[in-house]
Design an enzyme around this catalytic site. Structure first.
Site, short mmCIF file in Angstrom:
data_model
loop_
_atom_site.label_atom_id
_atom_site.label_comp_id
_atom_site.label_asym_id
_atom_site.label_seq_id
_atom_site.Cartn_x
_atom_site.Cartn_y
_atom_site.Cartn_z
N SER A 134 28.85 2.56 -17.63
CA SER A 134 28.32 3.89 -17.89
C SER A 134 29.15 4.94 -17.15
CB SER A 134 26.86 4.01 -17.48
OG SER A 134 26.72 4.45 -16.15
N SER A 135 29.01 6.18 -17.60
CA SER A 135 29.72 7.29 -16.97
C SER A 135 29.19 7.61 -15.58
CB SER A 135 29.59 8.54 -17.86
OG SER A 135 28.24 8.92 -18.01
N LYS A 136 28.03 7.08 -15.22
CA LYS A 136 27.43 7.37 -13.93
C LYS A 136 28.17 6.72 -12.76
CE LYS A 136 23.91 9.90 -15.22
NZ LYS A 136 23.73 11.30 -14.75
N ASP A 137 29.12 5.84 -13.05
CA ASP A 137 29.94 5.29 -11.97
C ASP A 137 30.71 6.40 -11.25
OD1 ASP A 137 29.06 2.88 -12.87
OD2 ASP A 137 31.02 2.09 -13.44
#
Length: 551
Positions: A134-137
């Site tokens: 996910s982009s939340k990394d």
């Protein structure tokens, strides 16, 4: 052990359990005593041979297993001490030093099959290609880096955060690399797959109800605040108010999109959750070209698109309050997308593009298709796809779950056909509220000649999370006979568990099976409760008591 500030390559540092510094000529006694309490497998000494040999010899003579790391010629070293080169002298290899080095630089792809009916370029920025899928990394790493730098997060500390899953996974990955404990608080709509994923990283997970207000003691925001205050050494990233969240997207994903499109991007579409992604990327893009339009994709009911914050089923985007990390001045337009359209779009993209995406990606792509419709062929629409669908296999990619929530339609006679055969004199969803009295609830049951009804927090239309229980005439009668004072109590004090659910598009045979163990079931259409069916409804329809159910 690093002697006189020698440079330590990453491949050695990441293997080390502990790193200690030593000045040549200083006493080693305290360091030796400390090393003996930890019983190391071996002690690596790194430094120039002129000073490191003496340190290695002394440690070896004191009974410690020693390896000397140096690129210098070595003389006078005790026998039995291995010498290894610090510098890797072979050809350079294309290998990341660790998993965190793989965060960012995600690819972009065309959605030509999904966008057959539009003329412009529709491109997907694939946040799901980060290590945590996910982009939340990106913000997870940025927030931890900043907290370490200013001392808010110290060695051995605990990360406490409310999350719908993806930020938690990113934080858990960073924590695994850096030795932190994780405690995450999730809303109850989060897919079991994502909770299992968090626990796989060793995180402790608390699940809280979605249906309560943000400031309620049981909300996942409040519970995370409480835990952060109770746990010694805890640090709360607070992704909803942490400026490092949008900064991470501004400094990394924004420049990537600008470079990948050669500056040709005209529209950027993204789901809005904490607001960090759309605010950070959008701000960077508008600084390069103020004409770029930034469009938010939002679940129906979320505050960003004008809702009250009432619950919805899609995960990871939408809010019931306004986070500080959301910058409304960056966003030109917000498009509301229903759960039904979000899930259908995600499933369509997966099957036509071969790209397994989550429900929020479906929301964003559905909005992007609206934006792209009618644009000229040279327009470039970039849609941000935040995560993989692997965290939703038990929900939006499970036909049983989709059917039970009224998102799929079977062939042949369905529950919806049964509802259409009922008398029009009965409201679609007979219901009561938790603060109404038992006496009032009995009056409703008698007025509409029904035997059971759900207890809901708002007036219809409602979503499943707003159904908090059920009442039936038999249990209310028994309670009132035992104690007449019950009649003046609020329904919330006597209600039973919620009715089992069934989808409006499921076959009549499924309804019959569901009603074998329950006298009634709550019918869902696109995740919204729309009616209650009972055994008598089914028997009347099958026997021809109402208009015949189509067959």
């Amino acid at each position: 052990m690093v002697v006189d500030d020698a440079a330590v390559p990453t491949r050695l540092a990441t293997r080390a359990r502990r790193i200690a510094s030593h000045r040549s000529g200083a006493s080693l006694s305290s360091l030796v005593a400390d090393l003996r309490t930890h019983i190391p497998r071996r002690v690596g000494v790194v430094g120039a041979a002129a000073v490191a040999v003496a340190v290695a010899d002394e440690l070896h003579q004191r009974g410690l297993p020693v390896v000397l790391h140096t690129d210098d010629p070595v003389t006078g070293l005790d026998e039995g001490i291995p010498v290894l080169a610090v510098t890797d002298t072979g050809p350079a290899m294309d290998v990341a030093d660790d998993l965190l080095a793989l965060i960012g630089n995600t690819p972009m792809m065309r959605l030509d099959r999904t966008a057959r009916e539009v003329d412009c370029h529709l491109l997907a920025k694939l946040g799901l290609f980060n290590p945590g899928f996910s982009s939340k990394d990106r913000p997870a790493l940025a927030m931890v880096d900043a907290a370490e730098a200013d001392g808010r997060l110290r060695p051995g500390g605990t990360i406490v955060e409310p999350t719908s899953g993806n930020t938690g996974v990113g934080l858990a990955i960073v924590a695994a690399r850096r030795g932190y404990r994780c405690v995450f608080v999730c809303p109850d709509k989060v897919a079991p797959d994502k909770i299992a994923q968090l626990r796989a990283y060793g995180a402790e997970v608390h699940v809280c109800p979605t249906s309560v207000e943000p400031d309620h003691p049981d909300s996942y925001y409040s519970v995370s605040d409480r835990l952060a205050g109770e746990i010694p050494g805890a640090w709360k990233p607070d992704q909803y108010h942490n400026p490092d969240n949008p900064r991470a997207q501004y400094e990394t994903a924004g420049p990537e999109i600008w470079a990948q499109t050669a500056g040709r991007i005209t529209h950027f579409v993204s789901g809005v959750g904490t607001g960090g992604t759309i605010s950070g990327i959008g701000r960077f893009l508008k600084e390069q070209n103020p004409a770029i339009r930034v469009i938010g994709a939002d679940p129906e009911g979320s505050v960003y698109s004008g809702g009250s914050g009432r619950p919805y089923l899609v995960e990871g985007i939408g809010e019931d309050f306004w986070p500080d990390t959301y910058d409304p001045s960056v966003v030109d337009q917000v498009i509301a997308v229903s759960d039904a359209v979000s899930f259908a779009t995600a499933r369509r993209v997966t099957r036509t593009e071969g790209l397994l995406i989550g429900g929020s990606g479906g929301t964003a792509i559905a909005a992007a298709l609206q934006v792209a419709d009618g644009l000229p062929s040279d327009a470039v629409v970039v849609v941000h796809v935040p995560d993989s669908g692997r965290g939703y296999l038990s929900k939006l990619y499970d036909d049983g779950w989709m059917a039970d929530h009224g998102f799929l339609r079977a062939s042949g006679p369905t529950v919806g056909d049964l509802l259409r055969s009922r008398s029009a004199e009965v409201p679609d969803l007979v219901h009561t509220h938790p603060d109404e009295t038992v006496r009032e609830a009995i009056d409703i049951l008698r007025e509409y000649e029904v035997s059971q009804m759900p207890v809901v927090q708002h007036e219809p239309p409602v979503v499943l999370a707003e159904v908090i229980g059920a009442v039936d005439d038999r249990s209310l009668l028994q309670a009132a006979v035992a104690d007449p004072a019950v009649l003046d109590l609020p329904v919330r004090e006597v209600m039973g568990p919620s009715l089992p659910t069934i989808g409006v598009g499921e076959p009549i045979e499924v309804a019959a099976s569901r009603l074998e163990t329950s006298s009634a079931a709550l019918v869902l259409d696109g995740g919204h409760p729309v009616a209650v069916i009972s055994r008598s409804d089914l028997l009347s329809a099958l026997a021809g008591g109402h208009d015949e159910v189509p067959r």
